[in-house]
Design an enzyme around this catalytic site. Structure first.
Site, mmCIF file in Angstrom:
data_model
loop_
_atom_site.group_PDB
_atom_site.id
_atom_site.type_symbol
_atom_site.label_atom_id
_atom_site.label_comp_id
_atom_site.label_asym_id
_atom_site.label_seq_id
_atom_site.Cartn_x
_atom_site.Cartn_y
_atom_site.Cartn_z
ATOM 1 N N GLU A 90 44.938 8.795 -35.531
ATOM 2 C CA GLU A 90 44.492 7.450 -35.146
ATOM 3 C C GLU A 90 44.431 6.607 -36.409
ATOM 4 O O GLU A 90 44.096 7.110 -37.486
ATOM 5 C CB GLU A 90 43.108 7.511 -34.484
ATOM 6 N N CYS A 97 40.104 5.622 -29.728
ATOM 7 C CA CYS A 97 39.625 4.342 -29.170
ATOM 8 C C CYS A 97 40.570 3.192 -29.448
ATOM 9 O O CYS A 97 40.506 2.162 -28.765
ATOM 10 C CB CYS A 97 38.257 4.004 -29.736
ATOM 11 N N ASN A 104 42.244 7.039 -23.000
ATOM 12 C CA ASN A 104 41.638 7.863 -24.050
ATOM 13 C C ASN A 104 40.290 8.380 -23.563
ATOM 14 O O ASN A 104 40.248 9.259 -22.718
ATOM 15 C CB ASN A 104 41.498 7.071 -25.353
ATOM 16 N N GLU A 105 39.200 7.798 -24.047
ATOM 17 C CA GLU A 105 37.881 8.258 -23.565
ATOM 18 C C GLU A 105 37.419 7.319 -22.464
ATOM 19 O O GLU A 105 36.467 6.565 -22.652
ATOM 20 C CB GLU A 105 36.881 8.261 -24.713
#
Ligand code: AHR
Length: 659
Positions: free
Chosen positions: A48, A245, A376-377
């Site tokens: 990331e 994120c 993603n989350e």
């Protein structure tokens, strides 16, 4: 001294006397039942752009804000000499050039005796190496020809350590790109670049860029070779990108859109990096995403290091810790189309629209994409609803592509239970689990997967890292205790490699002067890179992954912390090698008796790779990069009473050649 004597001395030195050890625990290592295969691409990487992982890190560009697109257009630049009114003007052509609207107009007709120039500070300085070539380039448009560019590399003490000149072509029409290379005569981790404007005239400038020659594979405009090498050394099975994120964005306008990261770099639309302002205690106002490392480069990187690409896409939801914006279901088409187009970009023929772009960028062969992450989350029913739309569209068109779906932010609790249940009902291919927890959690959860459903979805341990203090604390350290706890937990992952088919630590990179989140696997400054103890744990699993799981038990149970011990074993059928991993979290050495049913004759010694420290707080650093790092030894095996001995606070990889 003859060779035999030498070997005996080594064996004596590395062994721990069995008499000093407590009663051994007997391990049954059932090599004859090594039937369940280990996914060859199980151990991978999570990348990331956080902690200056891409801009200022892996992406080797040395000029910060090269295109004047930061929120403050001159951030990173300072004026040299005296600029008369109107001598330096930022223009914005956003109606014509949405992707790269700003450029700088330089007028040198009224310049004082000190001259006029700009200095770029780089990303916490520029790492410059003596004797290395630096490639400067700029896009320009002549207005009143006459300005020439004079470049100087300036070290921390103000000395010029490299010089170059560039004379833009006087007759050039429209925007042009021109380059010049020059060498540095000294090394400095925090150098800067000055660009002087000599002569009289007016010129427009954009994309002012400086790259070192020593990029990964020598690619112009490429990646930092030392950082990529650390990844390649892990022999990773997959590369997850671009996050994290960052996929979601603070709001939907800041979400990651892969199509804006491909094609000519001057047309890639820069956006703010969400980690710029995420943590009040670690603000990074100069953190933006230029996308010089874009989706093509991610695929290429994965291919270079032998990893399967695993892109994660926005599912129509912004970060739920931030704005939590959601796209109405009836407007999800564009997002779904992005996923379908990405598969075409990766795998489609050159006759297809996106396959053509891949070919134009230099890769006519498909990248062989096999998996794609949706979200993603993300969590809640709003996620499940959107995932279902993506799933239908992707499976209709590309049934062979495996879908990775989120189980949220935590490895347990209501949010996890709901998502885990829904994803299993949907028979999703792979469930992405995240755990950022205290080391105690990792030690206590080495048995997590022992009871998982063998027939349901596979699990991707997609983001994990032991937090020495607590999640998002700036005081978290990559110390030995965190690494040891991960090693212990991962014995449970390896033992259950038939269920957990992918695993990656997160985040991957951090710049010592530009991080927002700690702990991280690999730390860098502008000239150096080092692996944390956690890096070596990951690497030892990844490079000793075997081909098949070997059941390993004590009194019929796996060792998941009894007497401080954790074990797993794999067989490498290609090498004829049994690999036993043992973690000892206790402060005393331990002896393990070995029973290997069906194995009649063991060799008299084994290779041991040992990772240990007596100090749980020990960490590696730029000045001590190998303070906690693997040591290789040879250990003796008593054929009559086979056993292994392990040091206190140690992670051990024993490799035994089988007859
Ligand atoms: O790894 C850092 C962050 O942790 C990731 O961006 C996110 O997925 C998780 O919350």
């Amino acid at each position: 001294m003859n060779a035999l004597k030498q070997i005996l001395m080594i064996l004596c030195c590395v062994g721990y006397t069995a008499t000093a050890l407590p009663q051994p625990i007997t391990l049954t290592v059932d090599v004859a039942n090594a039937e369940k295969p280990v996914n060859p691409t199980m151990w991978g990487l999570f990348f990331e752009d956080i902690n200056m992982g891409a801009d200022g890190g892996l992406y080797a560009e040395l000029v910060k804000n090269r295109s004047f697109e930061f929120f403050r257009p001159m951030m990173g630049w300072s004026v040299l000499g005296e600029a008369a009114e109107g001598a330096l003007v930022v223009l914005n052509r956003q109606e014509q050039q949405e992707a790269n609207p700003r450029f700088l107009r330089v007028n040198t007709e009224k310049v004082g005796p000190e001259g006029l120039g700009l200095r770029n500070e780089g990303f916490r300085g520029m790492g410059i190496k003596e004797g290395l070539r630096y490639d400067f380039s700029v896009m320009y448009r002549q207005r009143k020809p006459g300005v020439t560019l004079r470049m100087e590399l300036i070290d921390s003490a103000g000395n010029v350590i490299g010089r170059g000149k560039l004379a833009p072509s006087k007759g050039a029409q429209g925007w042009q790109k021109q380059s010049v290379s020059f060498s540095a005569n000294a090394t400095d981790p925090k150098a800067r670049l000055a660009v002087w404007f000599d002569g009289k005239g007016e010129i427009d400038l954009d994309m002012i860029s400086l790259f070192p020659e020593d990029t990964w594979k020598g690619r112009p405009g490429g990646l930092r070779a030392d950082m990529v090498q650390m990844l390649a050394d892990m022999k990773p099975g997959f590369l997850r990108f671009p996050g994290g994120c960052i996929v979601e964005g603070f709001d939907l306008s800041q979400r990651f859109q892969w199509k804006k990261t491909v094609g000519p770099i001057e047309n890639r639309q820069m956006i703010i990096n969400r980690w710029n302002f995420e943590f009040g205690h670690r603000p990074t106002p100069d953190y933006f995403q230029t996308f010089g490392l874009g989706f093509f480069e991610y695929f290429q990187l994965a291919e270079d290091i032998g990893a399967e690409p695993l892109p994660i896409l926005n599912c129509g939801m912004a970060c739920q810790f931030n704005s939590a914006e959601v796209v109405p279901l009836e407007q999800l088409d564009e997002f779904v189309q992005d996923a379908l187009d990405l598969i075409e970009f990766a795998n489609g023929p050159v006759s297809s629209t996106w396959g053509r772009l891949r070919a134009d960028m230099g890769h006519p062969e498909p990248f062989g994409l096999k998996m794609i992450g949706v979200g993603n989350e993300n969590w809640g029913p709003q996620y499940i609803e959107r995932l279902a739309v993506f799933r239908r569209a992707i499976k209709d068109r590309y049934p062979e592509i495996a879908i990775v779906a989120s189980s949220g932010t935590d490895p347990n609790g209501e949010r996890f239970d709901y998502l885990n249940g829904e994803l299993r009902k949907m028979s999703i291919d792979i469930i992405d689990e995240h755990f950022y927890r205290h080391p105690d959690w990792f030690f206590e959860n080495a048995g997590r997967y022992d009871g998982y459903d063998r027939h349901g979805p596979k699990v991707f341990a997609g983001e994990y890292a032991a937090q020495s203090v607590r999640i998002a604390s700036p005081d978290n350290k990559n110390n030995w205790l965190t690494a040891l706890s991960e090693a212990a937990f991962l014995t449970g992952v390896e033992r259950n490699a038939d269920v957990v088919t992918l695993a990656s630590y997160a985040p991957l990179f951090a710049h010592v002067d530009g991080w927002q989140w700690t702990p991280d696997l690999i730390w860098v400054d502008n000239l150096h890179v080092y692996g944390t103890p956690n890096y070596y744990v990951q690497k030892l699993y990844s490079t000793n992954k075997g081909t098949h799981i070997v059941p390993i038990t004590s009194d019929g149970q796996p060792l998941t912390g009894q007497r401080g011990l954790y074990t797993s074993a794999v067989l490498d059928k290609n090498q004829g090698e049994l690999i036993i991993k043992v973690v000892n979290r206790a402060g005393t050495a331990a002896a393990l008796g070995l029973k290997l049913p069906g194995i009649r004759r063991l060799p008299s010694n084994a290779a041991l790779i040992e990772l240990r420290s007596d100090d749980p707080d020990r960490a590696n650093s730029i000045s001590e990069p190998l303070a906690v790092s693997p040591q290789e030894k040879t250990v003796k095996i008593d054929r009559k009473q086979p056993g292994l001995e392990v040091a206190p606070y140690s992670f051990n990889v024993f490799k035994i050649k089988l007859p």
